[in-house]
Design an enzyme around this catalytic site. Sequence first.
Site, PDB file in Angstrom:
ATOM      1  N   LYS A   1     -21.265  28.560 -11.131  1.00 57.24           N
ATOM      2  CA  LYS A   1     -20.771  29.357 -12.368  1.00 57.24           C
ATOM      3  C   LYS A   1     -22.119  28.913 -13.828  1.00 57.24           C
ATOM      4  O   LYS A   1     -22.674  30.580 -13.920  1.00 57.24           O
ATOM      5  CB  LYS A   1     -20.006  29.213 -12.749  1.00 57.24           C
TER       6      LYS A   1
ATOM      7  N   ARG B   1     -11.317  25.868  -1.930  1.00 55.70           N
ATOM      8  CA  ARG B   1     -12.249  26.130  -1.592  1.00 55.70           C
ATOM      9  C   ARG B   1     -13.359  25.440  -0.349  1.00 55.70           C
ATOM     10  O   ARG B   1     -13.084  24.675   0.066  1.00 55.70           O
ATOM     11  CB  ARG B   1     -13.133  26.306  -2.943  1.00 55.70           C
TER      12      ARG B   1
ATOM     13  N   ASP C   1     -20.351  36.872  -3.221  1.00 61.70           N
ATOM     14  CA  ASP C   1     -20.382  36.710  -4.700  1.00 61.70           C
ATOM     15  C   ASP C   1     -20.740  37.050  -6.230  1.00 61.70           C
ATOM     16  O   ASP C   1     -20.591  37.305  -7.408  1.00 61.70           O
ATOM     17  CB  ASP C   1     -19.636  35.314  -5.335  1.00 61.70           C
TER      18      ASP C   1
ATOM     19  N   HIS D   1     -21.279  40.469 -10.636  1.00 57.02           N
ATOM     20  CA  HIS D   1     -19.942  39.445 -10.036  1.00 57.02           C
ATOM     21  C   HIS D   1     -19.523  40.047  -9.337  1.00 57.02           C
ATOM     22  O   HIS D   1     -18.470  40.725  -8.916  1.00 57.02           O
ATOM     23  CB  HIS D   1     -19.138  39.019 -11.083  1.00 57.02           C
TER      24      HIS D   1
ATOM     25  N   ARG E   1     -12.199  26.134 -13.510  1.00 56.82           N
ATOM     26  CA  ARG E   1     -13.512  26.001 -13.723  1.00 56.82           C
ATOM     27  C   ARG E   1     -12.959  25.456 -15.291  1.00 56.82           C
ATOM     28  O   ARG E   1     -11.463  26.109 -15.132  1.00 56.82           O
ATOM     29  CB  ARG E   1     -14.435  27.599 -14.437  1.00 56.82           C
TER      30      ARG E   1
ATOM     31  N   SER F   1     -12.191  35.559  -8.957  1.00 58.81           N
ATOM     32  CA  SER F   1     -11.662  34.857  -7.926  1.00 58.81           C
ATOM     33  C   SER F   1      -9.990  35.712  -8.062  1.00 58.81           C
ATOM     34  O   SER F   1      -9.657  34.931  -8.580  1.00 58.81           O
ATOM     35  CB  SER F   1     -11.846  33.335  -8.551  1.00 58.81           C
TER      36      SER F   1
ATOM     37  N   LYS G   1     -13.070  39.342  -2.787  1.00 56.15           N
ATOM     38  CA  LYS G   1     -14.230  39.699  -2.832  1.00 56.15           C
ATOM     39  C   LYS G   1     -14.528  38.709  -1.740  1.00 56.15           C
ATOM     40  O   LYS G   1     -15.308  39.695  -0.361  1.00 56.15           O
ATOM     41  CB  LYS G   1     -14.857  39.666  -4.001  1.00 56.15           C
ATOM     42  N   THR G   2     -14.559  37.395  -1.393  1.00 51.67           N
ATOM     43  CA  THR G   2     -14.788  37.460  -0.127  1.00 51.67           C
ATOM     44  C   THR G   2     -14.456  37.336   0.738  1.00 51.67           C
ATOM     45  O   THR G   2     -14.867  38.040   2.020  1.00 51.67           O
ATOM     46  CB  THR G   2     -14.939  35.905  -0.456  1.00 51.67           C
TER      47      THR G   2
END
Length: 529
Positions: free
Chosen positions: A200, A321, A256, A219, A58, A237, A241-242
């Site tokens: 996003k 990703r 997410d 988030h 980003r 990120s 989390k994933t």
Amino acid sequence: MKMDLIGASDDLKFLLSGENVRMQLSVPQLMEKIIERKEAVLTTEGAISAATGKYTGRSPKDKFIVVDSESKDRVDWGKINQPVSPGVFNRLYEKMVRHLKGKDEIFVFKGFAGADPKSRLPIQTVNEFAWHNLFAHQLFIRPDAEELYQHDAQFTILSAPLFKADPALDGTHSEAFIMISLERRIILIGGTEYAGEMKKSIFSIMNYLLPQKGILPMHCSANTGKNGDTALFFGLSGTGKTTLSADPERALIGDDEHGWSDSGVFNIEGGCYAKCIGLTEEKEPQIYQAIRFGTVLENVVVDPVSRKPQYDNNALTENTRAAYPIENIGNIARSGMAGHPSTIIFLTADASGVLPPISRLTKEQAMYHFLSGYTSKLAGTERGVTRPEAVFSTCFGAPFLPLEPAVYAEMLGEKVDRHNVQVFLVNTGWTGGPYGTGSRMKLSDTRAMVRAAINGKLKDTETRQDDIFGLHIPVHIEGVSDDVLYPADTWTDKQAYREKAFELAARFKENFRQFSVPDDIEKLGGPLI
């Protein structure tokens, strides 16, 4: 199919009525277009892998919100929510429409953000690249035939990576720009090929709209057990989390972005956007097996002959990703909805190596650490980040919060209180020393600790309080060596540990000065020094 667009101009309707528009193509159709147009390469798994050039993450410094009647008195203006005039937006918008109109083909996807039909947002993306349209198809919620016929997009993304801004003429900071007009309900993304900007941008919109309905946007990833017990995982990120929410013993709600309403938790998306650097089937079988036909790989190096993905190759970026529909995960909550959470996990990747791998938080500590949102920004998640950098990201998602942080924090505190939620701080970062000296926490240990927390085994377990941060650290967790639990015990140089811990504690206190909250949250929730 309805073509009306709430808040759109005649220019946009004209753009979408052109002969070059490819509307709502299926995955096989998009795959054919991607290969035909040489936008990406096909892999052995039937995924496509695209390179995004110099923008491999980003670009937060290139994101703007238009100052208009809708946003002027609501948005929390500053470095994150940078203001831009309607004139600047309108000129770029007109240029982008002309740019897209002149293309041989453009691709349109219509879908939703939000699994709960009562609060979902109809959206559409207009893409210059077929692979970006496939990304949108996989990441957002896909409509059925009836929903598609009734679809009236309330926000539109115009994405034109090959359209580059001229900062001197267009009022941007660089060739890349992400501009949101809340009044016109249009998002412009240009000059960057990084597809994550679309995802996003819509999340930012949901962070603006949902609180107005009494819904907390989060988030976080979420999963649920066989008994309906729901767990949330907050973190930036790269903090896990994933990985941690993809548990074969629990149904994945989403990886997410979620909303928390009076009815419970719901997924905002229809897909997963997993980091895959170093991915192996042994370490993360669910993610590995989810990468199949139609998956979009970003910046994953592919062997030119065998076309096998080289997940351990970071030649393009650490921020590789995989975007795939959530259905590719075997065990999911198919409705995208579940009940109120019983456990919340705050994930941090502490590059200092001084925070415990897990600690149980009091209510005040939960509010303190939610507002602090401490972690280390990992390599590749943003342009220019090449090694971990300590950051405080309010509510674990500051780049996506258009409103004042207190709005989200107060909503979380109220919901935690009402539903008696257990909250834990989990460090997935370093142990035995800081980055460069210590080592990364073992995933197997983290999984064991998180499962113990979710299963309620840590609710009444014996703890000892850290004398610097005041955190309550479990004395014993089944399946985890006791000497891993207390960070000071993992350092060879005890004096170096205390110096680094005091340094981090001071940074917590300095960061927290920006918040106007009740005194007990700061006094009882923060470091003891």
